[in-house]
Write a protein that holds these residues in place. Structure first.
Motif, short mmCIF file in Angstrom:
data_model
loop_
_atom_site.label_atom_id
_atom_site.label_comp_id
_atom_site.label_asym_id
_atom_site.label_seq_id
_atom_site.Cartn_x
_atom_site.Cartn_y
_atom_site.Cartn_z
N ARG A 25 0.84 -1.20 0.00
CA ARG A 25 0.00 0.00 0.00
C ARG A 25 0.88 1.26 0.00
NH1 ARG A 25 -2.72 -0.54 4.80
NH2 ARG A 25 -3.57 -2.50 4.09
N ARG A 26 1.89 1.26 0.87
CA ARG A 26 2.78 2.44 0.96
C ARG A 26 3.55 2.65 -0.35
NH1 ARG A 26 4.43 0.46 5.83
NH2 ARG A 26 6.47 -0.13 5.02
N ALA A 27 4.04 1.53 -0.90
CA ALA A 27 4.85 1.62 -2.11
C ALA A 27 4.02 2.15 -3.28
CB ALA A 27 5.44 0.24 -2.44
N ARG A 28 2.76 1.71 -3.37
CA ARG A 28 1.90 2.22 -4.45
C ARG A 28 1.74 3.73 -4.33
NH1 ARG A 28 -1.58 -1.74 -7.09
NH2 ARG A 28 -1.08 -3.80 -6.24
N ARG A 29 1.68 4.22 -3.09
CA ARG A 29 1.50 5.66 -2.86
C ARG A 29 2.76 6.46 -3.14
NH1 ARG A 29 -1.27 4.81 2.05
NH2 ARG A 29 0.68 5.16 3.15
N SER A 30 3.92 5.92 -2.73
CA SER A 30 5.09 6.80 -2.70
C SER A 30 6.26 6.38 -3.60
CB SER A 30 5.60 6.91 -1.26
OG SER A 30 5.87 5.63 -0.77
N LEU A 31 6.25 5.18 -4.16
CA LEU A 31 7.43 4.75 -4.91
C LEU A 31 7.22 4.65 -6.42
CD1 LEU A 31 8.91 2.03 -2.49
CD2 LEU A 31 9.74 4.36 -2.89
N GLY A 32 6.06 5.13 -6.89
CA GLY A 32 5.78 5.03 -8.33
C GLY A 32 6.86 5.71 -9.17
N GLY A 33 7.35 6.86 -8.71
CA GLY A 33 8.37 7.58 -9.46
C GLY A 33 9.67 6.78 -9.58
N LEU A 34 10.03 6.10 -8.48
CA LEU A 34 11.25 5.27 -8.52
C LEU A 34 11.05 4.10 -9.49
CD1 LEU A 34 14.08 4.50 -7.44
CD2 LEU A 34 12.92 3.15 -5.68
N TYR A 35 9.91 3.41 -9.37
CA TYR A 35 9.68 2.26 -10.26
C TYR A 35 9.71 2.69 -11.73
CZ TYR A 35 7.93 -0.01 -5.99
OH TYR A 35 7.81 -0.52 -4.72
N ARG A 36 9.09 3.85 -12.02
CA ARG A 36 9.06 4.30 -13.42
C ARG A 36 10.47 4.63 -13.90
NH1 ARG A 36 4.23 6.38 -11.51
NH2 ARG A 36 5.10 8.40 -10.97
N ARG A 37 11.26 5.27 -13.04
CA ARG A 37 12.64 5.61 -13.42
C ARG A 37 13.47 4.34 -13.66
NH1 ARG A 37 17.23 8.96 -12.45
NH2 ARG A 37 18.88 7.68 -13.37
N VAL A 38 13.33 3.36 -12.75
CA VAL A 38 14.11 2.13 -12.88
C VAL A 38 13.65 1.34 -14.11
CG1 VAL A 38 14.70 -0.06 -11.77
CG2 VAL A 38 14.54 2.03 -10.38
N ALA A 39 12.33 1.30 -14.31
CA ALA A 39 11.81 0.57 -15.48
C ALA A 39 12.33 1.19 -16.77
CB ALA A 39 10.28 0.56 -15.46
N ALA A 40 12.44 2.52 -16.81
CA ALA A 40 12.96 3.19 -18.01
C ALA A 40 14.43 2.82 -18.21
CB ALA A 40 12.80 4.70 -17.88
N ASP A 41 15.20 2.76 -17.11
CA ASP A 41 16.62 2.36 -17.22
C ASP A 41 16.73 0.93 -17.75
OD1 ASP A 41 17.27 4.80 -16.10
OD2 ASP A 41 17.85 4.00 -14.15
N VAL A 42 15.90 0.03 -17.19
CA VAL A 42 15.95 -1.38 -17.63
C VAL A 42 15.55 -1.47 -19.10
CG1 VAL A 42 14.90 -3.67 -17.34
CG2 VAL A 42 15.53 -2.31 -15.32
#
Ligand SMILES: C[S@@+](CC[C@H](N)C(=O)[O-])C[C@H]1O[C@@H](n2cnc3c(N)ncnc32)[C@H](O)[C@@H]1O
Length: 192
Positions: A25-42
């Motif tokens: 729940r917390r990660a969905r709220r606050s870590l979307g920007g990190l996941y999107r950045r990492v996914a773009a790098d991958v």
């Protein structure tokens, strides 16, 4: 699945159902920007038709982001916590043919030698008790020339000697999206 991971690892029971659900729940709220950045790098670094492995995948949001950007890649996610793996598996939906989750310890992965093109990990390495052994295991499953991308908190302990089996090791600060400071860092390296 690694039986060892379920039994004798000191953190096996830390992310139980309650903590895993709260983390998701917390990660969905606050870590979307990190996941999107990492996914773009991958997405930028993975070769065509790559096999990509997310280590310490947690609730599996990162593999879903990567799959949305690269229709050709096949993804695996491993985590020590069976509850995290249950949450990740339940959320995978239409992507189930391309993403598989397994319970496993980073120090004893079920993947064969040289079977992965790119290993990624976010916010997990600081929890690995023996980073030298864990990183050696990542080197075992990566094919020669395969890419390692490890993101963690910038102020987490970093042991360069853990990466001696890799070439071109670099660690740089990462500031995804709207974060005001570079809270994270990325280690990028190439498997020998
Ligand atoms: C803070 S969560 C991060 C989850 C996800 N990567 C993310 O960025 O949201 C850390 C995860 O690492 C997993 N983990 C910790 N030690 C591990 C190990 N030795 N092997 C595999 N996974 C591990 C935990 O179970 C947990 O799901």
């Amino acid at each position: 699945m690694s039986d060892r991971s379920r039994t004798d690892h000191p953190r096996t029971h830390y992310f139980d159902r309650r903590r895993s659900t709260a983390y998701d729940r917390r990660a969905r709220r606050s870590l979307g920007g990190l996941y999107r950045r990492v996914a773009a790098d991958v997405a930028a670094l993975a070769p065509p038709d790559a096999v990509v492995l997310d280590v310490g995948t947690g609730p599996g949001q990162l593999p879903r982001e990567i799959a949305a950007r690269r229709a050709d890649v096949v993804l695996g996610g491993v985590d020590l916590s069976a509850d995290m793996v249950d949450i990740a598996t339940a959320a995978v939906g239409d992507l189930a043919s391309r993403i598989t989750f397994q319970v496993a310890d980073v120090a004893a992965l079920p993947q064969p030698d040289d079977s992965v093109d790119l290993v990624v990990s976010t916010l997990s390495m600081h929890e690995w008790p023996d980073r030298r052994r864990a990183v050696a295991e990542l080197g075992r499953v990566l094919r020669p020339g395969g890419v390692l991308l490890v993101y963690d908190f910038r102020f987490a302990r970093f042991e360069p000697e853990a990466f001696t089996g890799f070439a071109d090791v670099r660690r740089v600060p990462v500031r995804p999206g709207w974060w005001p400071v570079a809270l994270f860092s990325r280690v990028v390296a190439s498997a020998r």
